[in-house]
Design a protein around this motif. Structure first.
Motif, PDB file in Angstrom:
ATOM      1  N   VAL A 218      36.423  29.522  37.369  1.00 21.09           N
ATOM      2  CA  VAL A 218      35.234  29.413  38.211  1.00 21.09           C
ATOM      3  C   VAL A 218      35.134  30.483  39.201  1.00 21.09           C
ATOM      4  CG1 VAL A 218      34.106  27.927  40.202  1.00 21.09           C
ATOM      5  CG2 VAL A 218      35.191  26.976  38.394  1.00 21.09           C
ATOM      6  N   GLY A 219      36.401  31.099  39.871  1.00 23.92           N
ATOM      7  CA  GLY A 219      36.123  32.126  40.328  1.00 23.92           C
ATOM      8  C   GLY A 219      35.520  33.477  39.610  1.00 23.92           C
ATOM      9  N   ALA A 220      36.348  33.466  38.602  1.00 25.43           N
ATOM     10  CA  ALA A 220      35.837  34.592  37.735  1.00 25.43           C
ATOM     11  C   ALA A 220      34.356  34.669  37.293  1.00 25.43           C
ATOM     12  CB  ALA A 220      36.726  34.796  36.161  1.00 25.43           C
ATOM     13  N   VAL A 221      33.866  33.319  36.953  1.00 25.15           N
ATOM     14  CA  VAL A 221      32.325  33.061  36.599  1.00 25.15           C
ATOM     15  C   VAL A 221      31.638  33.558  37.903  1.00 25.15           C
ATOM     16  CG1 VAL A 221      30.649  31.520  35.985  1.00 25.15           C
ATOM     17  CG2 VAL A 221      32.673  31.740  34.812  1.00 25.15           C
ATOM     18  N   LEU A 222      31.979  32.998  39.019  1.00 19.16           N
ATOM     19  CA  LEU A 222      31.301  33.297  40.313  1.00 19.16           C
ATOM     20  C   LEU A 222      31.356  34.763  40.771  1.00 19.16           C
ATOM     21  CD1 LEU A 222      32.270  30.228  42.536  1.00 19.16           C
ATOM     22  CD2 LEU A 222      30.011  30.527  41.382  1.00 19.16           C
ATOM     23  N   ALA A 223      32.227  35.435  40.480  1.00 21.57           N
ATOM     24  CA  ALA A 223      32.398  36.935  40.750  1.00 21.57           C
ATOM     25  C   ALA A 223      31.376  37.587  39.876  1.00 21.57           C
ATOM     26  CB  ALA A 223      33.871  37.453  40.245  1.00 21.57           C
ATOM     27  N   ILE A 224      31.190  37.334  38.740  1.00 20.20           N
ATOM     28  CA  ILE A 224      30.172  37.718  37.822  1.00 20.20           C
ATOM     29  C   ILE A 224      28.655  37.570  38.185  1.00 20.20           C
ATOM     30  CG2 ILE A 224      29.168  37.858  35.240  1.00 20.20           C
ATOM     31  CD1 ILE A 224      32.183  37.244  34.436  1.00 20.20           C
ATOM     32  N   ASN A 225      28.569  36.243  38.612  1.00 21.13           N
ATOM     33  CA  ASN A 225      27.115  35.824  38.879  1.00 21.13           C
ATOM     34  C   ASN A 225      26.489  36.067  40.274  1.00 21.13           C
ATOM     35  OD1 ASN A 225      26.649  34.754  36.212  1.00 21.13           O
ATOM     36  ND2 ASN A 225      27.624  33.004  36.834  1.00 21.13           N
ATOM     37  N   PHE A 226      27.413  36.195  41.275  1.00 24.37           N
ATOM     38  CA  PHE A 226      27.118  36.552  42.711  1.00 24.37           C
ATOM     39  C   PHE A 226      26.548  37.847  42.878  1.00 24.37           C
ATOM     40  CE2 PHE A 226      30.534  33.535  44.708  1.00 24.37           C
ATOM     41  CZ  PHE A 226      29.565  32.634  44.779  1.00 24.37           C
ATOM     42  N   THR A 227      25.417  37.796  43.701  1.00 21.93           N
ATOM     43  CA  THR A 227      24.653  39.276  43.735  1.00 21.93           C
ATOM     44  C   THR A 227      25.104  39.698  45.164  1.00 21.93           C
ATOM     45  OG1 THR A 227      22.947  37.997  45.072  1.00 21.93           O
ATOM     46  CG2 THR A 227      22.466  38.248  42.921  1.00 21.93           C
ATOM     47  N   LYS A 228      25.755  39.381  45.855  1.00 24.52           N
ATOM     48  CA  LYS A 228      26.324  39.888  47.207  1.00 24.52           C
ATOM     49  C   LYS A 228      27.634  40.428  46.898  1.00 24.52           C
ATOM     50  CE  LYS A 228      23.186  37.757  50.643  1.00 24.52           C
ATOM     51  NZ  LYS A 228      23.015  37.000  51.836  1.00 24.52           N
ATOM     52  N   VAL A 229      27.907  41.510  47.360  1.00 22.46           N
ATOM     53  CA  VAL A 229      29.221  42.061  47.031  1.00 22.46           C
ATOM     54  C   VAL A 229      30.408  41.445  47.836  1.00 22.46           C
ATOM     55  CG1 VAL A 229      30.673  44.214  46.856  1.00 22.46           C
ATOM     56  CG2 VAL A 229      28.122  44.183  46.499  1.00 22.46           C
ATOM     57  N   VAL A 230      30.147  40.896  48.969  1.00 21.62           N
ATOM     58  CA  VAL A 230      31.253  40.230  50.017  1.00 21.62           C
ATOM     59  C   VAL A 230      31.768  39.035  49.074  1.00 21.62           C
ATOM     60  CG1 VAL A 230      31.810  39.139  51.992  1.00 21.62           C
ATOM     61  CG2 VAL A 230      30.469  41.389  51.890  1.00 21.62           C
ATOM     62  N   HIS A 231      30.660  37.837  48.586  1.00 21.14           N
ATOM     63  CA  HIS A 231      30.888  37.138  47.914  1.00 21.14           C
ATOM     64  C   HIS A 231      31.696  37.036  46.768  1.00 21.14           C
ATOM     65  CE1 HIS A 231      27.079  35.139  50.087  1.00 21.14           C
ATOM     66  NE2 HIS A 231      28.047  35.157  50.918  1.00 21.14           N
ATOM     67  N   THR A 232      31.342  38.346  45.973  1.00 23.69           N
ATOM     68  CA  THR A 232      32.041  38.664  44.636  1.00 23.69           C
ATOM     69  C   THR A 232      33.628  38.741  44.921  1.00 23.69           C
ATOM     70  OG1 THR A 232      30.083  39.654  43.829  1.00 23.69           O
ATOM     71  CG2 THR A 232      32.054  40.286  42.828  1.00 23.69           C
ATOM     72  N   ALA A 233      33.884  39.702  46.110  1.00 27.33           N
ATOM     73  CA  ALA A 233      35.082  39.875  46.636  1.00 27.33           C
ATOM     74  C   ALA A 233      35.942  38.720  46.934  1.00 27.33           C
ATOM     75  CB  ALA A 233      35.040  41.007  47.796  1.00 27.33           C
ATOM     76  N   LEU A 234      35.235  37.758  47.402  1.00 25.77           N
ATOM     77  CA  LEU A 234      35.747  36.565  47.992  1.00 25.77           C
ATOM     78  C   LEU A 234      36.069  35.600  46.531  1.00 25.77           C
ATOM     79  CD1 LEU A 234      34.126  35.511  51.270  1.00 25.77           C
ATOM     80  CD2 LEU A 234      36.571  36.475  50.888  1.00 25.77           C
ATOM     81  N   SER A 235      35.309  35.581  45.726  1.00 27.66           N
ATOM     82  CA  SER A 235      35.371  34.694  44.397  1.00 27.66           C
ATOM     83  C   SER A 235      36.733  35.700  43.552  1.00 27.66           C
ATOM     84  CB  SER A 235      34.248  34.669  43.526  1.00 27.66           C
ATOM     85  OG  SER A 235      33.637  35.813  43.283  1.00 27.66           O
ATOM     86  N   ILE A 236      36.672  36.791  43.821  1.00 28.43           N
ATOM     87  CA  ILE A 236      37.666  37.446  43.006  1.00 28.43           C
ATOM     88  C   ILE A 236      39.164  37.048  43.608  1.00 28.43           C
ATOM     89  CG2 ILE A 236      39.019  39.805  42.611  1.00 28.43           C
ATOM     90  CD1 ILE A 236      36.036  40.804  42.099  1.00 28.43           C
ATOM     91  N   ALA A 237      39.182  36.968  44.901  1.00 30.68           N
ATOM     92  CA  ALA A 237      40.355  36.516  45.844  1.00 30.68           C
ATOM     93  C   ALA A 237      40.662  35.167  45.300  1.00 30.68           C
ATOM     94  CB  ALA A 237      40.103  36.683  47.245  1.00 30.68           C
ATOM     95  N   LEU A 238      39.763  34.099  45.186  1.00 30.51           N
ATOM     96  CA  LEU A 238      39.979  32.668  44.594  1.00 30.51           C
ATOM     97  C   LEU A 238      40.450  32.889  43.272  1.00 30.51           C
ATOM     98  CD1 LEU A 238      39.766  29.804  44.616  1.00 30.51           C
ATOM     99  CD2 LEU A 238      37.519  30.288  43.516  1.00 30.51           C
TER     100      LEU A 238
ATOM    101  N   LEU B 230      41.065  45.841  50.602  1.00 30.59           N
ATOM    102  CA  LEU B 230      40.343  47.177  50.180  1.00 30.59           C
ATOM    103  C   LEU B 230      38.685  47.240  49.767  1.00 30.59           C
ATOM    104  CD1 LEU B 230      41.113  50.118  50.203  1.00 30.59           C
ATOM    105  CD2 LEU B 230      41.482  49.798  47.564  1.00 30.59           C
ATOM    106  N   MET B 231      38.448  46.055  48.967  1.00 32.78           N
ATOM    107  CA  MET B 231      37.179  45.928  48.328  1.00 32.78           C
ATOM    108  C   MET B 231      36.301  45.616  49.569  1.00 32.78           C
ATOM    109  SD  MET B 231      37.494  43.979  44.747  1.00 32.78           S
ATOM    110  CE  MET B 231      35.542  43.586  44.743  1.00 32.78           C
ATOM    111  N   ILE B 232      36.610  44.824  50.563  1.00 27.04           N
ATOM    112  CA  ILE B 232      35.848  44.467  51.640  1.00 27.04           C
ATOM    113  C   ILE B 232      35.893  45.309  52.554  1.00 27.04           C
ATOM    114  CG2 ILE B 232      35.597  42.938  53.644  1.00 27.04           C
ATOM    115  CD1 ILE B 232      37.046  40.762  52.136  1.00 27.04           C
ATOM    116  N   PHE B 233      36.731  46.279  52.924  1.00 28.61           N
ATOM    117  CA  PHE B 233      36.539  47.463  53.758  1.00 28.61           C
ATOM    118  C   PHE B 233      35.578  48.512  53.325  1.00 28.61           C
ATOM    119  CE2 PHE B 233      40.750  46.497  56.104  1.00 28.61           C
ATOM    120  CZ  PHE B 233      40.184  46.368  57.159  1.00 28.61           C
TER     121      PHE B 233
END
Length: 174
Positions: free
Chosen positions: A24-44, A76-79
Motif C-alpha cells: 500500500v505504501g509503494a502504491v501510494l508513493a506512485i499515485n500521490f501528486t504532492k511530494v511530501v505525501h510521497t515521502a511519507l508513504s515511502i517512509a511507511l 533528506l527527501m523532506i528537507f
C-alpha cells in the motif's frame, strides 16, 4: 493444483499485515501528486520492510533499514522538498488506456509470479543459525569483507562530495 494449507500463526498474520502495508505504501508513493505525501508513504513502506526483516529474524538489517532509510533518506527527501522552489506545476492529463494496460500487465505479472512460486521446489538449506547474528555480521565485515566494506565507504564519500559540488554549481549558475 492450488493446495492452500495455511497455518494462521502469529508470524503469518504479521507477515501478511506488513506485506500489505509495504504494498500500500509503494502504491501510494506512485499515485500521490504532492511530494511530501510521497515521502511519507515511502517512509511507511520502509517501516513495513523493517518489520518484515524482524519477522525473518534479521534484526540487524531491520535496524539498519529504520536508521538509514526511514531516518536519513526520508528526512533528506523532506528537507530537499522544503529547500527547493515549487512553482505551480500542472498535473499530467489522464491516460485511461495506458493505465488500463498497466493494470493488465501488473495482474499478468502477479499471476505468473504466483504460479511460479506455487510450483517451485525450493531445496531446504541447513544453514547454521547463531544466537547473535549482529555479532556474526560484524565479524564478517571486519575480517572477510573488510576491503569491500572500505571501498563502499570511499564510494559513498565520493558520491557525497560530488553531490555537494553539483549543488554548489547550481547555486552559482545565473
Amino acid at each position: 493444483m492450488l493446495n492452500f494449507n495455511i497455518d494462521f500463526t502469529g508470524e503469518f498474520v504479521a507477515f501478511f499485515l506488513l506485506s500489505v502495508c509495504a504494498i500500500v505504501g509503494a502504491v501510494l508513493a506512485i499515485n500521490f501528486t504532492k511530494v511530501v505525501h510521497t515521502a511519507l508513504s515511502i517512509a511507511l513502506t520502509f517501516v513495513a520492510l523493517a518489520g518484515l526483516y524482524i519477522v525473518l529474524e534479521a534484526e540487524f538489517i531491520a535496524f539498519v533499514q529504520v536508521l538509514l532509510y526511514v531516518g536519513a533518506i526520508t528526512i533528506l527527501m523532506i528537507f530537499g522538498i522544503m529547500m527547493t522552489k515549487h512553482d505551480g506545476e500542472g498535473t499530467e492529463p489522464a491516460r485511461p488506456l495506458l493505465e488500463t494496460l498497466a493494470a493488465i500487465g501488473c495482474l499478468c505479472l502477479f499471476g505468473i509470479l504466483f504460479y511460479a512460486i506455487r510450483n517451485a521446489n525450493f531445496p531446504a538449506q541447513h544453514a547454521p543459525f547463531t544466537d547473535d547474528n549482529t555479532r556474526e555480521i560484524g565479524k564478517l565485515l571486519f575480517t572477510q569483507y573488510a576491503i569491500p566494506f572500505e571501498l563502499v565507504s570511499v564510494l559513498l564519500t565520493v558520491a557525497f562530495i560530488g553531490s555537494i559540488a553539483l549543488a554548489k554549481r547550481e547555486v552559482n549558475t545565473p
